[in-house]
Design an enzyme around this catalytic site. Structure first.
Site, PDB file in Angstrom:
ATOM      1  N   ARG A 118       8.868   0.347  -3.218  1.00 41.82           N
ATOM      2  CA  ARG A 118       9.577   1.282  -4.102  1.00 41.82           C
ATOM      3  C   ARG A 118      10.047   0.618  -5.382  1.00 41.82           C
ATOM      4  NH1 ARG A 118      14.418   3.735  -1.141  1.00 41.82           N
ATOM      5  NH2 ARG A 118      14.441   1.652  -0.228  1.00 41.82           N
TER       6      ARG A 118
ATOM      7  N   GLN B  94      -6.054  -0.793   3.831  1.00 42.45           N
ATOM      8  CA  GLN B  94      -5.200  -0.544   4.999  1.00 42.45           C
ATOM      9  C   GLN B  94      -5.775   0.597   5.821  1.00 42.45           C
ATOM     10  OE1 GLN B  94      -1.162   1.371   4.912  1.00 42.45           O
ATOM     11  NE2 GLN B  94      -0.457  -0.666   5.482  1.00 42.45           N
TER      12      GLN B  94
ATOM     13  N   PRO C 206       0.846  -1.199   0.000  1.00 38.65           N
ATOM     14  CA  PRO C 206       0.000   0.000   0.000  1.00 38.65           C
ATOM     15  C   PRO C 206       0.880   1.247   0.000  1.00 38.65           C
ATOM     16  CG  PRO C 206       0.004  -1.039   2.173  1.00 38.65           C
ATOM     17  CD  PRO C 206       0.756  -1.954   1.259  1.00 38.65           C
ATOM     18  N   LEU C 207       0.859   1.991  -1.089  1.00 38.63           N
ATOM     19  CA  LEU C 207       1.764   3.124  -1.294  1.00 38.63           C
ATOM     20  C   LEU C 207       0.970   4.423  -1.244  1.00 38.63           C
ATOM     21  CD1 LEU C 207       3.639   1.517  -4.302  1.00 38.63           C
ATOM     22  CD2 LEU C 207       4.542   1.754  -1.981  1.00 38.63           C
TER      23      LEU C 207
ATOM     24  N   CYS D 227       3.834   3.359   9.551  1.00 40.73           N
ATOM     25  CA  CYS D 227       3.952   4.713   9.004  1.00 40.73           C
ATOM     26  C   CYS D 227       4.889   5.544   9.870  1.00 40.73           C
ATOM     27  CB  CYS D 227       2.582   5.373   8.913  1.00 40.73           C
ATOM     28  SG  CYS D 227       2.616   7.004   8.147  1.00 40.73           S
TER      29      CYS D 227
ATOM     30  N   ASN E 211       9.748  -7.243   3.420  1.00 40.16           N
ATOM     31  CA  ASN E 211       9.659  -6.059   2.584  1.00 40.16           C
ATOM     32  C   ASN E 211      10.916  -5.224   2.753  1.00 40.16           C
ATOM     33  OD1 ASN E 211       8.173  -2.876   2.939  1.00 40.16           O
ATOM     34  ND2 ASN E 211       8.544  -3.855   0.985  1.00 40.16           N
ATOM     35  N   GLY E 212      11.481  -4.774   1.611  1.00 37.59           N
ATOM     36  CA  GLY E 212      12.620  -3.869   1.670  1.00 37.59           C
ATOM     37  C   GLY E 212      13.678  -4.150   0.628  1.00 37.59           C
ATOM     38  N   ASP E 213      13.942  -3.162  -0.240  1.00 34.27           N
ATOM     39  CA  ASP E 213      15.088  -3.158  -1.163  1.00 34.27           C
ATOM     40  C   ASP E 213      14.993  -4.220  -2.256  1.00 34.27           C
ATOM     41  OD1 ASP E 213      16.012  -1.172   0.463  1.00 34.27           O
ATOM     42  OD2 ASP E 213      17.457  -2.435   1.525  1.00 34.27           O
TER      43      ASP E 213
END
Length: 671
Positions: free
Chosen positions: A516, A360, A306-307, A391, A492-494
Site C-alpha cells: 500500500r 504469483q 503483487p497488488l 489472500c 511486509n506491512g505499514d
C-alpha cells in the site's frame, strides 16, 4: 478539561472540522492548511467549469464520502447476528448511522461496458494485407466511412503509440487517429522510429493463439506434473512407456503428443513402432537438482508486492522508474490459466524494464497448481514463481485457497512440493501470520517450508481476520525471521517512509516488501534509497499520472476500449493516491499509513483536488490546469484559467455517457 479533551480525542471526535496533531488516528496537518468538509468542497466546486463532469455519476451521488451501495451501508463492524443487522429490523426513522463500512465495495455497480463502440470495425480492416475470413457472415462493420460517422471525437492531437513506436496498430479506431491518418485516411508510418524500435526488447509472456486453443481443447499433456503428483500421493507407479518404442497409441494420445511437439516435428503415426517427434534428448532423464536451480538472491532489495487490480504493468513501470528492484505480477488463478483465459494470462506479462520479475499463482489443489506451474515453466520467462497463501477475500478463502492453505497443511505441502519439482526457477511463498487474529501459524509453517524447498518467504504481519484494521505485528515478524533462518524472510506491512523501512530492517529480515505504501506514493522507493523525505509538488504528481496514462495506452491500446481500461485503472489507483498528505503540510514527519487525512486545503488548487475522497473529483484531475499534457509539455500556459484547458489538452478526455465508478477497495485501516 484535559480529561474531556483526551476523551474526545479517544472517541475520534472533532466532526468535520480540522484536527490537530494530538488526535489519535488522524494525520497531523499544520493549522493554516486545515479546513472543514463544507469549506473543502465549496472551494473545489467554486472552480468547477460549466459542463465539465457535471453529468458524471460516480457512485457519490449524495456528495458524501461514504456513498456506497445500500448492502454495504447497513453492515456494521459489530451488532451483527446471523448475518443480519439489528438496524434492519427497525423503522427507517429509528435507524442509526453506521459506524464504519467494511472491507470492499462488494455491491458496487457493474462498471464494465458490454461494448465500447456502437459500430465496431472489423479487425481485418486494421491489417493492411488481411481479408475477413467470415465474409458476408461477419458481424462487424466493413464500411470505414460509416464507422467514422459514429466514432466518438478524438481526444487529442498526439498519439502515444505513434510517437513511441512510429506506427499505431489501431489505425482509424485510435482515439487520437488524426495524429497518424493521411489525407486519404491511410495509416501513416514513421520509418525511422519503427527501425529504431525494432531492436528494443518486446513485452514478454504473452499467450499465443495456438497454445490457447490447445488449452481450451485440453490437448496439453503434463507429464512432469503427473509424475510429481503420483510421487506425492504415494500411489502405485504405472508402467512407463518408453519414448522410443510406442507400440500402441490411442487417437487421444496421438493428438496429445502431437500438440506437445514444440520443436515443429511431425507427430507419430498411429501404430508406428518408433517415435519420430524430433531429436532424442535426455531432458526426461536428467533434470535439475534442487541445488542446481537458479538462486534467488534479492536480500536487501526493495520488493514491490503483487497488488490485485492496481499492480498492473503500467503501475509497475512507474515503480521501477522510482527505484523498485523486484516486481511481481498480479495474483493469477491457476484454473483460469489452464483454461487459456486471455485476461488471466495478461497478468503474467513482463516489461523489459523489469529485470527481476516473478508471477504469483493462486490455487487450492495440488493437481491444478502443479500442472499450471509446469505450463508456465515451459512457456514464460520469469525469475521466480510465488504461491499466494495470504489472500483474505471470501471468494478465494472459501474455495480453500489463499489464507485457507495455512489450515490445510497436507494440501499445502503437496502444492509446494509438486510445484517446486516441476519448476526450473526458485519457488517463493507469500503468507500472513494466520487466519484467526490470536492464533498465529506462520512460525510453525516456516521450518516446514524451508524443508519443502522454498527459496524465500514473504510474511505480512496481519492475520486474515485483521485484514488492514490494525498495525502490522513486526515483533512477530522478527521472531519468524529467526525461526526461518537460513531461509531468507521478507517482511511486509505499514511501510510508508524510509524510517519505517529502516525499523523493519532492524528486525533481521532479509528485505522489505512494499504494498500500500507504493500505491499511496510510488516515489517511496526513491525516499528509501536516498534516505530523505520528498516534498513532491502537485505538478510532479500530475506528471506521474500522465506517464501512467501513456504507459496504459501502450499496454491496453489507444482505441475506445483501451482508453476506458486505462481510465478505470487510473481511477482505482487514485482511490489510494488521495490518501497521501504532502510533506510540507505535516506538523510531524513521517505520515503513518493508519492515519486518516483530515480535510485540508493544499498549497495550490491541484494539490487540493488530489486530496479529495470523491471519485467525481478524481475524474476532474484529468482536466489538468495550465499544463499541456498531450502537446508540448515544456511551454507554460498561464493564459488558461484553472480547470479550463482546451479539448486537445485533456489527459483522457471526457467520460462516456452513463459512466459510473465506485472504487474496488474502501479505506478501512484508520483505527
Amino acid at each position: 478539561m484535559a480529561e474531556d479533551a483526551e476523551a474526545a480525542a479517544e472517541r475520534g471526535g472533532g466532526g468535520d472540522s480540522g484536527v490537530g496533531a494530538c488526535e489519535r488516528g488522524v494525520a497531523p496537518i499544520k493549522a493554516q492548511y486545515r479546513t472543514t468538509k463544507e469549506q473543502f468542497h465549496q472551494y473545489l466546486d467554486a472552480d468547477r467549469p460549466e459542463g465539465v463532469c457535471q453529468e458524471t455519476p460516480t457512485g457519490d451521488t449524495d456528495g458524501s464520502d461514504s456513498a456506497e451501495p445500500k448492502a454495504k451501508r447497513i453492515r456494521l463492524e459489530d451488532g451483527q447476528e446471523n448475518g443480519k443487522t439489528e438496524e434492519a429490523a427497525e423503522p427507517p426513522e429509528q435507524r442509526q448511522v453506521p459506524k464504519r463500512a467494511r472491507g470492499q465495495n462488494k455491491s458496487r455497480p457493474h462498471v464494465k461496458p458490454t461494448h465500447y463502440d456502437k459500430e465496431r470495425l472489423c479487425p481485418s480492416l486494421l491489417q493492411e494485407s488481411a481479408t475477413c475470413a467470415f465474409g458476408d457472415r461477419c458481424r462487424f462493420l466493413h464500411d470505414v466511412g460509416r464507422y467514422l460517422e459514429t466514432k466518438p471525437a478524438d481526444l487529442g492531437p498526439r498519439c502515444v503509440l505513434f510517437d513511441t513506436f512510429g506506427r499505431c496498430p489501431y489505425s482509424v479506431t485510435c482515439r487520437f487517429a488524426r495524429a497518424h491518418l493521411g489525407p486519404e485516411g491511410q495509416n501513416l508510418v514513421q520509418e525511422e522510429v519503427v527501425a529504431r524500435c525494432a531492436d528494443l526488447p518486446p513485452v514478454r509472456n504473452g499467450l499465443n493463439r495456438a497454445l490457447q486453443q490447445q488449452l481450451r481443447k485440453r490437448q496439453v499433456c503434463f507429464e512432469r506434473a503427473e509424475q510429481a503428483l503420483r510421487h506425492l500421493t504415494q500411489g502405485p507407479m504405472p508402467m512407463a512407456i518408453p519414448e522410443t518404442s510406442v507400440a500402441t497409441v490411442t487417437p487421444e494420445q496421438n493428438s496429445c503428443h502431437a500438440q506437445l511437439d514444440t520443436t515443429g516435428g511431425a507427430s507419430t503415426p498411429h501404430g508406428s513402432p518408433v517415435s519420430t517427434c524430433g531429436p532424442l534428448t535426455d531432458e526426461d532423464v536428467i533434470r535439475l537438482r534442487p541445488c542446481e536451480k537458479k538462486r534467488l538472491d534479492i536480500s536487501g532489495k526493495l520488493y514491490l508486492a503483487p497488488l490485485t487490480t492496481c499492480g498492473n504493468l503500467p503501475f509497475r513501470r512507474i515503480c521501477k522508474r522510482f527505484g523498485a528492484d523486484v516486481t511481481c505480477g498480479e495474483m493469477a488463478v491457476c484454473t483460469n490459466l489452464l483454461q487459456g483465459q486471455m485476461s488471466e494470462w495478461a497478468l503474467l506479462k513482463r516489461h523489459p524494464c523489469e529485470d527481476i520479475f516473478g508471477v504469483q499463482l493462486e490455487g487450492a489443489f495440488p493437481d491444478t497448481m502443479t500442472k499450471c506451474a509446469e505450463l508456465l515453466n515451459r512457456t514464460i520467462d520469469v525469475d521466480f514463481v510465488d504461491i499466494n497463501v495470504g489472500c483474505p477475500i471470501d471468494l478465494v478463502y472459501k474455495k480453500g485457497g489463499g489464507c485457507a492453505l495455512m489450515n490445510r497443511s497436507a494440501k499445502f505441502q503437496q502444492i509446494v512440493r509438486g510445484v517446486n519439482e516441476v519448476l526450473d526457477v526458485p519457488l517463493t511463498v507469500k503468507m500472513r501470520t494466520g487466519v484467526q487474529e490470536r492464533v498465529s501459524l506462520a512460525h510453525r509453517l516456516l521450518p516446514e517450508l524451508r524443508d519443502w524447498g522454498v527459496a524465500l518467504v514473504t510474511l505480512h504481519g496481519r492475520s486474515r481476520e485483521q485484514r488492514y484494521t490494525r498495525l502490522a505485528d513486526w515483533p512477530y515478524i522478527e521472531q519468524c525471521a529467526k525461526v526461518a533462518s537460513p531461509m531468507p524472510l521478507f517482511g511486509n506491512g505499514d511501510i510508508l517512509s524510509f524510517e519505517d523501512a529502516n525499523c523493519a530492517m532492524q528486525t533481521g529480515v532479509a528485505g522489505v516488501m512494499i504494498a500500500r505504501g507504493a500505491l499511496l506514493k510510488p516515489w517511496l522507493f526513491t525516499e528509501i534509497k536516498e534516505q530523505r523525505h520528498w516534498d513532491i509538488s502537485s505538478s510532479e504528481r500530475l506528471d506521474i499520472l500522465r506517464d501512467f496514462t501513456h504507459y496504459g495506452l501502450e499496454h491496453w491500446g489507444s482505441d475506445t476500449q483501451g482508453v476506458e481500461r486505462t481510465r478505470r485503472f487510473l481511477l482505482e489507483w487514485l482511490s489510494f493516491l488521495c490518501r497521501y498528505v504532502p510533506v510540507g503540510l505535516l506538523e510531524r514527519l513521517p505520515q503513518r499509513i493508519n492515519e486518516r487525512p483530515p480535510y485540508y486545503l493544499g498549497r495550490d488548487h491541484l494539490e487540493t483536488l488530489m486530496a479529495s475522497q470523491q471519485a467525481a473529483d478524481w475524474i476532474r484531475i484529468r482536466y489538468p490546469p495550465a499544463r499541456v499534457l498531450l502537446g508540448d509539455a515544456r511551454r507554460s500556459r498561464t493564459d488558461l484559467p484553472v480547470c479550463h484547458p482546451p479539448h486537445s489538452e485533456m489527459l483522457l478526455g471526457p467520460v462516456p455517457p452513463g459512466f459510473a465508478f465506485l472504487p474496488k477497495h474502501k479505506a478501512n485501516a484508520y483505527k
